[in-house]
Design an enzyme around this catalytic site. Sequence first.
Site, PDB file in Angstrom:
ATOM      1  N   ASP A  13      59.983  17.534  12.192  1.00  0.00           N
ATOM      2  CA  ASP A  13      61.213  16.819  11.830  1.00  0.00           C
ATOM      3  C   ASP A  13      62.472  17.451  12.415  1.00  0.00           C
ATOM      4  OD1 ASP A  13      59.588  15.132  10.299  1.00  0.00           O
ATOM      5  OD2 ASP A  13      59.764  16.443   8.550  1.00  0.00           O
ATOM      6  N   GLU A  14      62.351  18.035  13.583  1.00  0.00           N
ATOM      7  CA  GLU A  14      63.498  18.695  14.212  1.00  0.00           C
ATOM      8  C   GLU A  14      64.443  17.695  14.866  1.00  0.00           C
ATOM      9  OE1 GLU A  14      60.313  19.309  14.900  1.00  0.00           O
ATOM     10  OE2 GLU A  14      59.847  21.423  14.530  1.00  0.00           O
ATOM     11  N   LYS A  16      62.899  15.228  17.167  1.00  0.00           N
ATOM     12  CA  LYS A  16      62.238  14.959  18.452  1.00  0.00           C
ATOM     13  C   LYS A  16      62.428  13.509  18.897  1.00  0.00           C
ATOM     14  CE  LYS A  16      58.416  16.278  16.496  1.00  0.00           C
ATOM     15  NZ  LYS A  16      58.877  16.870  15.224  1.00  0.00           N
ATOM     16  N   GLY A  17      62.320  12.581  17.919  1.00  0.00           N
ATOM     17  CA  GLY A  17      62.452  11.161  18.256  1.00  0.00           C
ATOM     18  C   GLY A  17      63.787  10.869  18.903  1.00  0.00           C
ATOM     19  N   ALA A  39      53.214  11.748  11.802  1.00  0.00           N
ATOM     20  CA  ALA A  39      54.529  11.867  12.434  1.00  0.00           C
ATOM     21  C   ALA A  39      55.445  10.733  11.980  1.00  0.00           C
ATOM     22  CB  ALA A  39      54.373  11.805  13.950  1.00  0.00           C
ATOM     23  N   GLY A  40      56.726  11.041  11.883  1.00  0.00           N
ATOM     24  CA  GLY A  40      57.750  10.025  11.649  1.00  0.00           C
ATOM     25  C   GLY A  40      58.926  10.404  12.520  1.00  0.00           C
ATOM     26  N   HIS A  41      59.125   9.685  13.611  1.00  0.00           N
ATOM     27  CA  HIS A  41      60.167  10.028  14.581  1.00  0.00           C
ATOM     28  C   HIS A  41      61.273   8.980  14.518  1.00  0.00           C
ATOM     29  CE1 HIS A  41      57.126  12.545  17.136  1.00  0.00           C
ATOM     30  NE2 HIS A  41      57.253  12.957  15.894  1.00  0.00           N
ATOM     31  N   THR A 129      50.092  14.450   4.452  1.00  0.00           N
ATOM     32  CA  THR A 129      50.770  13.152   4.392  1.00  0.00           C
ATOM     33  C   THR A 129      49.821  12.081   3.843  1.00  0.00           C
ATOM     34  OG1 THR A 129      50.108  12.662   6.662  1.00  0.00           O
ATOM     35  CG2 THR A 129      52.263  13.708   6.347  1.00  0.00           C
ATOM     36  N   GLN A 224      54.793  16.749  15.008  1.00  0.00           N
ATOM     37  CA  GLN A 224      54.802  17.921  14.124  1.00  0.00           C
ATOM     38  C   GLN A 224      55.611  19.052  14.786  1.00  0.00           C
ATOM     39  OE1 GLN A 224      51.322  16.306  14.517  1.00  0.00           O
ATOM     40  NE2 GLN A 224      52.414  14.996  13.099  1.00  0.00           N
ATOM     41  N   ARG A 303      59.172  12.332   0.970  1.00  0.00           N
ATOM     42  CA  ARG A 303      59.263  13.528   0.118  1.00  0.00           C
ATOM     43  C   ARG A 303      60.496  14.353   0.482  1.00  0.00           C
ATOM     44  NH1 ARG A 303      53.667  16.380   1.383  1.00  0.00           N
ATOM     45  NH2 ARG A 303      54.123  15.470   3.417  1.00  0.00           N
ATOM     46  N   GLY A 415      74.960  14.430  15.147  1.00  0.00           N
ATOM     47  CA  GLY A 415      74.830  13.248  14.300  1.00  0.00           C
ATOM     48  C   GLY A 415      73.568  12.520  14.708  1.00  0.00           C
TER      49      GLY A 415
HETATM   50  P1  GDP Z   1      61.270  14.128  14.245  1.00  0.00           P
HETATM   51  O1  GDP Z   1      60.053  13.957  13.419  1.00  0.00           O
HETATM   52  O2  GDP Z   1      61.346  15.458  14.901  1.00  0.00           O
HETATM   53  O3  GDP Z   1      61.485  13.007  15.228  1.00  0.00           O
HETATM   54  O4  GDP Z   1      62.501  14.079  13.214  1.00  0.00           O
HETATM   55  P2  GDP Z   1      62.701  13.026  12.021  1.00  0.00           P
HETATM   56  O5  GDP Z   1      63.082  11.727  12.579  1.00  0.00           O
HETATM   57  O6  GDP Z   1      61.550  13.067  11.087  1.00  0.00           O
HETATM   58  O7  GDP Z   1      63.885  13.710  11.222  1.00  0.00           O
HETATM   59  C1  GDP Z   1      65.124  13.975  11.819  1.00  0.00           C
HETATM   60  C2  GDP Z   1      66.200  13.259  10.986  1.00  0.00           C
HETATM   61  O8  GDP Z   1      67.475  13.778  11.322  1.00  0.00           O
HETATM   62  C3  GDP Z   1      66.281  11.768  11.272  1.00  0.00           C
HETATM   63  O9  GDP Z   1      66.667  11.110  10.097  1.00  0.00           O
HETATM   64  C4  GDP Z   1      67.373  11.671  12.335  1.00  0.00           C
HETATM   65  O10 GDP Z   1      68.031  10.416  12.345  1.00  0.00           O
HETATM   66  C5  GDP Z   1      68.307  12.765  11.867  1.00  0.00           C
HETATM   67  N1  GDP Z   1      69.091  13.426  12.922  1.00  0.00           N
HETATM   68  C6  GDP Z   1      68.707  13.764  14.180  1.00  0.00           C
HETATM   69  N2  GDP Z   1      69.669  14.470  14.792  1.00  0.00           N
HETATM   70  C7  GDP Z   1      70.682  14.595  13.900  1.00  0.00           C
HETATM   71  C8  GDP Z   1      71.934  15.268  13.937  1.00  0.00           C
HETATM   72  O11 GDP Z   1      72.333  15.887  14.915  1.00  0.00           O
HETATM   73  N3  GDP Z   1      72.694  15.196  12.803  1.00  0.00           N
HETATM   74  C9  GDP Z   1      72.289  14.534  11.689  1.00  0.00           C
HETATM   75  N4  GDP Z   1      73.094  14.545  10.633  1.00  0.00           N
HETATM   76  N5  GDP Z   1      71.105  13.895  11.623  1.00  0.00           N
HETATM   77  C10 GDP Z   1      70.309  13.938  12.710  1.00  0.00           C
HETATM   78  P1  IMO Z   2      56.868  14.921  12.734  1.00  0.00           P
HETATM   79  O1  IMO Z   2      56.171  14.543  14.009  1.00  0.00           O
HETATM   80  C1  IMO Z   2      56.814  17.439   9.153  1.00  0.00           C
HETATM   81  C2  IMO Z   2      52.874  18.387   7.439  1.00  0.00           C
HETATM   82  C3  IMO Z   2      52.553  17.785   6.082  1.00  0.00           C
HETATM   83  C4  IMO Z   2      51.654  18.865   5.507  1.00  0.00           C
HETATM   84  C5  IMO Z   2      50.874  19.323   6.746  1.00  0.00           C
HETATM   85  C6  IMO Z   2      49.494  18.706   6.865  1.00  0.00           C
HETATM   86  O2  IMO Z   2      57.609  13.819  12.110  1.00  0.00           O
HETATM   87  O3  IMO Z   2      57.661  16.174  12.908  1.00  0.00           O
HETATM   88  P2  IMO Z   2      48.683  16.279   7.606  1.00  0.00           P
HETATM   89  O4  IMO Z   2      48.946  14.932   7.015  1.00  0.00           O
HETATM   90  O5  IMO Z   2      49.117  16.417   9.025  1.00  0.00           O
HETATM   91  O6  IMO Z   2      47.267  16.727   7.415  1.00  0.00           O
HETATM   92  O7  IMO Z   2      49.585  17.292   6.718  1.00  0.00           O
HETATM   93  O8  IMO Z   2      51.657  18.976   7.864  1.00  0.00           O
HETATM   94  N1  IMO Z   2      53.286  17.396   8.476  1.00  0.00           N
HETATM   95  C7  IMO Z   2      54.545  17.239   8.901  1.00  0.00           C
HETATM   96  N2  IMO Z   2      55.695  17.812   8.497  1.00  0.00           N
HETATM   97  N3  IMO Z   2      56.834  16.563  10.181  1.00  0.00           N
HETATM   98  C8  IMO Z   2      55.684  16.001  10.621  1.00  0.00           C
HETATM   99  O9  IMO Z   2      55.626  15.230  11.724  1.00  0.00           O
HETATM  100  C9  IMO Z   2      54.474  16.300   9.942  1.00  0.00           C
HETATM  101  N4  IMO Z   2      53.193  15.914  10.107  1.00  0.00           N
HETATM  102  C10 IMO Z   2      52.474  16.591   9.197  1.00  0.00           C
HETATM  103  O10 IMO Z   2      53.718  17.607   5.315  1.00  0.00           O
HETATM  104  O11 IMO Z   2      52.421  19.956   5.072  1.00  0.00           O
HETATM  105 MG    MG Z   3      59.505  13.469  11.460  1.00  0.00          MG
END
Ligand code: GDP
Ligand code: IMO
Ligand code: MG
Length: 429
Positions: A13-14, A16-17, A39-41, A129, A224, A303, A415
């Site tokens: 969740d850094e 990446k998307g 994953a949720g991007h 998940t 991840q 969560r 942002g």
């Molecule tokens: P991913 O799994 O690495 O693609 O990341 P996620 O989408 O799960 O989580 C990142 C969250 O942070 C998303 O809700 C994005 O819209 C948000 N986001 C990304 N970059 C920024 C940023 O620079 N600032 C803020 N406030 N939100 C951001």
């Molecule tokens: P993205 O690509 C954050 C975590 C779960 C759990 C562990 C194992 O959006 O960054 P799993 O369902 O893979 O067997 O769960 O890994 N986890 C993530 N945490 N971002 C993700 O994906 C994740 N995918 C799995 O929360 O701790």
């Molecule tokens: Mg994510």
Amino acid sequence: MPSVVILGAQWGDEGKGMVIDIYAEKADVIVRYQGGNNAGHTVVVGGEKTILHHIPSGILHAHAQCVIGNGVVLDPAVLLGEIDRLKAKGLLTNDRQLLISDRAHVICPHHVALDKAAEAKKDTKLGTTGRGIGPAYRDKAARSGLRFGEFLQPEALRAHLARELPEANFMLEKYYNQAPLQLEEIYETLRGSADRLRVHVECTYRVVNDALQAGKKVLFEGAQGTMLDVDHGTYPFVTSSNTIAGAVCTGAGIGPNQIGRIMGVVKAYTTRVGAGPFPTELDDELGQRLRDRGGEYGSTTGRPRRCGWLDLTQMKYATEVNGLTDLVLTKLDVLDGLSSLRVGVGYELDGRRLNVMPSLAADYFRCRPIYHELSGWPGSVSGCRQWDDLPDEANEYIRFIEHYLHLPVKLISVGPGREETIVLEQPFA
Ligand code: GDP
Ligand code: IMO
Ligand code: MG
């Protein structure tokens, strides 16, 4: 070398998307190579949010060829839902914009049921998940998985289920006290999905290698994060795939010599969803402030994410196991208005200083972080679009990270929107 890997350097969740969406504008091919719909991007364009679970985050660019490689595990129903949602938005008008490897593995209904049942029974929960990821990869490793090639053939699909479902049902009924699944029902559902997905299935290693040989710009999209890698992460609190850069080769079918740059995406702080060690976690008001300001709730499960300071000891490790060449720093705006900031620069365990994370989770749980303190900045960085727009304290924070890790930051995001970024260098300029 015109190929770039974008992967998570922390616990997922850094952002990446968002990064993939930005870089995809100048890329030709975007490839997912591991993970599944755990994953949720998130991509935000013009205030509209799209969350992708299976499909590469380049899909919002009509010119970009998107590929789901052999290393991915796919839930057909989830994938079809995602395809339908994109089509409803007027995207993915050409089916062949999305290609799926004939070697990718199918997440079947019994994988999902077993994942949930196992998690419910465990005393020490991993917080998966619940998407069937672990059981699907387990079957792959045990050589009893279902690949897309067989999934498309009704006879092979039925034979596979007849062979494998009895064992899954035995576990569900006898060990987990759950209702067994019905073969005919699963077969009919999967067969229907297979018919719809057939148009996307391809020998994708060929597509990716052809693109590389033609000098096309290829982006590899990690899912991840490094610390969730099944070998190098905080085992057993990890996912079931390799998430580090090495997985690009096995999960897409390319040689290591085809990889150009490896960019690690890192939040300006740290988050983690699910259980496991997290030394710099802030289990207090400050942690809650980061969660609120950063909207730190899972994109897949909703969560609340655990939040804490940036951990440079963890990042140093991520730099090495991935061979990072560059950094992308996200969510800098979330630190706005804090008078001081901390970054982890070591751990203390049993009175001794450690400069690397211990391999045992039990020891990592006991590590206390050693911090370096820096000044925060007043006001907001959200409107900054250039390095010089940033407050001096923010510049110093970023320089400290670069110095510590010996890596340059190439993009800073302030942002969630596509335009809320400071692009210092485009990988495909
Ligand atoms: P991913 O799994 O690495 O693609 O990341 P996620 O989408 O799960 O989580 C990142 C969250 O942070 C998303 O809700 C994005 O819209 C948000 N986001 C990304 N970059 C920024 C940023 O620079 N600032 C803020 N406030 N939100 C951001
Ligand atoms: P993205 O690509 C954050 C975590 C779960 C759990 C562990 C194992 O959006 O960054 P799993 O369902 O893979 O067997 O769960 O890994 N986890 C993530 N945490 N971002 C993700 O994906 C994740 N995918 C799995 O929360 O701790
Ligand atoms: Mg994510």
